[in-house]
Design a protein around this motif. Structure first.
Motif, PDB file in Angstrom:
ATOM      1  N   ARG A 202       0.815  -1.217   0.000  1.00 12.11           N
ATOM      2  CA  ARG A 202       0.000   0.000   0.000  1.00 12.11           C
ATOM      3  C   ARG A 202       0.846   1.263   0.000  1.00 12.11           C
ATOM      4  O   ARG A 202       0.305   2.369  -0.182  1.00 12.11           O
ATOM      5  N   ILE A 203       2.156   1.127   0.193  1.00 15.34           N
ATOM      6  CA  ILE A 203       3.052   2.283   0.206  1.00 15.34           C
ATOM      7  C   ILE A 203       3.980   2.157  -0.994  1.00 15.34           C
ATOM      8  O   ILE A 203       4.690   1.155  -1.150  1.00 15.34           O
ATOM      9  N   GLY A 204       3.983   3.155  -1.864  1.00 15.75           N
ATOM     10  CA  GLY A 204       4.835   3.141  -3.043  1.00 15.75           C
ATOM     11  C   GLY A 204       4.905   4.520  -3.672  1.00 15.75           C
ATOM     12  O   GLY A 204       4.232   5.464  -3.241  1.00 15.75           O
ATOM     13  N   ASN A 205       5.720   4.641  -4.694  1.00 13.97           N
ATOM     14  CA  ASN A 205       5.867   5.921  -5.375  1.00 13.97           C
ATOM     15  C   ASN A 205       4.572   6.305  -6.092  1.00 13.97           C
ATOM     16  O   ASN A 205       3.847   5.432  -6.582  1.00 13.97           O
ATOM     17  N   PRO A 206       4.267   7.594  -6.175  1.00 15.91           N
ATOM     18  CA  PRO A 206       3.042   8.030  -6.864  1.00 15.91           C
ATOM     19  C   PRO A 206       3.012   7.531  -8.304  1.00 15.91           C
ATOM     20  O   PRO A 206       3.970   7.712  -9.064  1.00 15.91           O
ATOM     21  N   LEU A 207       1.916   6.848  -8.660  1.00 15.49           N
ATOM     22  CA  LEU A 207       1.693   6.331 -10.010  1.00 15.49           C
ATOM     23  C   LEU A 207       2.822   5.408 -10.463  1.00 15.49           C
ATOM     24  O   LEU A 207       3.067   5.251 -11.658  1.00 15.49           O
ATOM     25  N   GLY A 208       3.519   4.786  -9.500  1.00 12.80           N
ATOM     26  CA  GLY A 208       4.573   3.842  -9.838  1.00 12.80           C
ATOM     27  C   GLY A 208       5.806   4.469 -10.462  1.00 12.80           C
ATOM     28  O   GLY A 208       6.537   3.807 -11.205  1.00 12.80           O
ATOM     29  N   GLN A 209       6.055   5.743 -10.167  1.00  7.31           N
ATOM     30  CA  GLN A 209       7.190   6.436 -10.771  1.00  7.31           C
ATOM     31  C   GLN A 209       8.517   5.891 -10.251  1.00  7.31           C
ATOM     32  O   GLN A 209       8.584   5.194  -9.241  1.00  7.31           O
TER      33      GLN A 209
END
Length: 555
Positions: A202-209
């Motif tokens: 659930r924690i990751g870079n915005p829009l998979g950047q």
């Protein structure tokens, strides 16, 4: 294809196909060797140390080329693959399931309990004042919140069950997060604090950047390199709910770890193993390859054992005539044209010169268990769990089994301390702040002096006991330590039985009073020291002028 290959293909197509396949493999190896010196990306797929599943045929030293990289490059890039492999093994592999369950059962068990430890010197309290504040105010109020599932935003787990969830999720995924939002106060729940455990995905870079200098794995760092916020996806990226547009599963918002008022809003649970490491690595990552290969080997042995259960017989004949096939029909049964079946007490005639030969595939394999145990011992070293505890077998001597449990308990105590500092203590401090703010817990100077606030929030988080192999001798050792003022009764009871001495004292006092009243106290053993008497119970000397005619009582 060159002229030679085309010529070979015209007369021997199979040979030409093998030559072409070998050439393709050689080209692939050359391509990987050209890429590896630039970014070291091939080390993960060629037996590197990232912990993802690798091809065993390429894991040898011939193709192993490691590259020194920072903590981000060595961990974050491989996390999605490692999490998926770790969770699948935690669902399907007996070894992985046992290792994680052993951690959860031994570290958390029934839950780490609060034992408030206010600092007496700083607060200016006596021991009785601290005991009263602890027993009559803080611990009952915290139990009111922690024992209820209302402390969970999903209203399914209480505080102690969430401890197990946090530890299990951290072991399987490498890390997890706890969001601490405010809920609604109710008639039965006077506190707003709620907990929501979030899985690592659930924690990751915005829009998979891609990662940047200040954002890595969904963690945003400040100028000094400390984490200040994390990007929380609105839904799990692996959910793929229908009706969602492209990229909708990676939309979310930034969440500050600490709010503007100083209240914690988000907790990040992981074990930091290297400087600059932003995310945690799954517990099973070092042994993913070994577990997978052991699973395949076990499946092969089971299949071989199943095949062995079928009775296979060959019929030897002196001529070239086809022998009868057991269970075959007349069309495939040779020149006999009949089925031949085996049954209890059956007598089957064979032609002259024919004799049966039974197949012995050598299963079960006598080397299966020693080989598996040898590999499990290596896994136990990587997981910090003795293999006896990992496979739940204690076939060695008493001293060896005791040493294995003690060694394992060193690791479990370390993990328990980490869980207390990472999850239990921050939650307790946040709860106590709210309890003091709304007036349910008295704490003078709590908001005015940071030192007083620290003195109020000191606590220990003991849990279930280690268990005992020889309880008689171990209890005697604790009794001796207590009598020689080397250990408190509270700590001894936690370590022996996993219970709070303060909670059980009232019941023990009641039992002792009843036994003494009804003259049912245990009879002292022969040769035991006589109980000490109080000064009031001692014999008084005779009054002045009174004859002392009392006779001595024989011993």
């Amino acid at each position: 294809m060159n002229i030679l290959d085309r010529s070979i293909a015209a007369v021997a197509p199979a040979w030409a196909a093998k030559r072409e396949l070998s050439r393709a493999r050689l080209d692939a190896i050359h391509s990987l060797q050209a890429l590896m010196p630039q970014d070291g990306a091939a080390s993960a797929s060629m037996g590197g140390s990232d912990g993802g599943y690798t091809d065993p045929s390429r894991a040898g030293g011939r193709w192993w080329r490691s590259t020194p990289r920072d903590a981000r490059s060595d961990t974050v890039r491989q996390l999605p693959t490692q999490r998926g492999a770790s969770r699948e093994l935690a669902r399907t592999s007996p070894i992985a399931v046992g290792a994680i369950n052993t951690n959860v059962d031994r570290v958390v068990g029934t839950g780490l309990a609060l034992s408030a430890q206010p600092h007496l010197a700083i607060l200016g309290w006596t021991a009785d004042q601290a005991a009263e504040w602890k027993a009559k105010v803080v611990q009952p109020e915290f139990s009111l919140w922690a024992d209820s599932t209302a402390c969970d935003i999903e209203n399914t787990l209480n505080f102690y069950q969430q401890q197990a969830l946090v530890l299990r999720s951290t072991l399987e995924s490498g890390d997890c997060f706890t969001l601490m939002p405010d809920g609604e106060r109710t008639r039965l729940m006077p506190y707003k604090l709620r907990l929501q455990v979030l899985e690592a995905d659930r924690i990751g870079n915005p829009l998979g950047q891609m990662d940047t200098a200040r954002i890595s794995g969904g963690i945003r760092l400040n100028d000094s390199g400390a984490p200040e916020s994390c990007y929380v996806y609105d839904q799990h990226p692996g959910g793929y709910l229908p009706g969602q547009g492209a990229g909708a599963f990676m939309k979310g918002d930034w969440m500050q770890f600490v709010g503007r008022s100083g209240r914690r809003r988000m907790l990040h649970h992981f074990r930091k193993l290297r400087p600059g490491m932003p995310r945690g690595v799954p517990y099973l990552a070092p042994i993913v390859d070994s577990i997978k290969q052991i699973a395949r080997y076990t499946e092969a042995e089971i299949m071989a054992a199943v095949v062995t259960a079928y009775l296979t017989v060959f019929i030897e004949t002196p001529s070239a005539n086809s022998a009868p096939v057991f269970g075959a029909n007349s069309a495939g049964a040779g020149n006999l044209g009949q089925e031949i079946g085996l049954a209890p007490g059956a007598v089957i005639d064979l032609a002259p010169g024919e004799k049966p030969t039974f197949v012995d595939p050598g299963r079960p394999n006598p080397n299966f268990e020693p080989f598996i145990l040898a590999v499990i011992k290596q896994m136990g070293m990587a997981l910090s769990i003795p293999y006896e505890l990992l496979i739940k077998q204690f076939n060695a001597s008493y001293s060896a089994s005791k040493a294995a449990l003690l060694d394992a308990w060193v690791y479990f105590r370390t993990v328990r301390n980490w869980l207390g500092l990472s999850f239990c203590q921050p939650v307790y401090e946040t709860w106590l702040t709210e309890a003091v703010a709304i007036g349910r817990v008295p704490a003078i100077g709590y908001f005015s002096d940071p030192l007083l606030r620290w003195a109020y929030t000191r606590a220990a988080w003991p849990g279930d006991s280690m268990g005992s192999i020889n309880p008689k001798d171990e209890v005697a050792a604790y009794v001796a330590a207590i009598e020689n003022r080397l250990m408190t009764r509270e700590r001894a009871e936690w370590e022996l039985f996993g219970t709070d001495w303060n909670d059980t004292y009232g019941q023990k006092l009641n039992e002792q009073t009843k036994l003494k009243k009804d003259d049912m106290l245990p009879t002292p053993k022969a040769g035991a020291a006589a109980p000490q008497t109080k000064p009031d119970d001692a014999a008084t000397p005779p009054a002045e002028g009174e004859d002392d005619n009392r006779e001595a009582v024989p011993a």
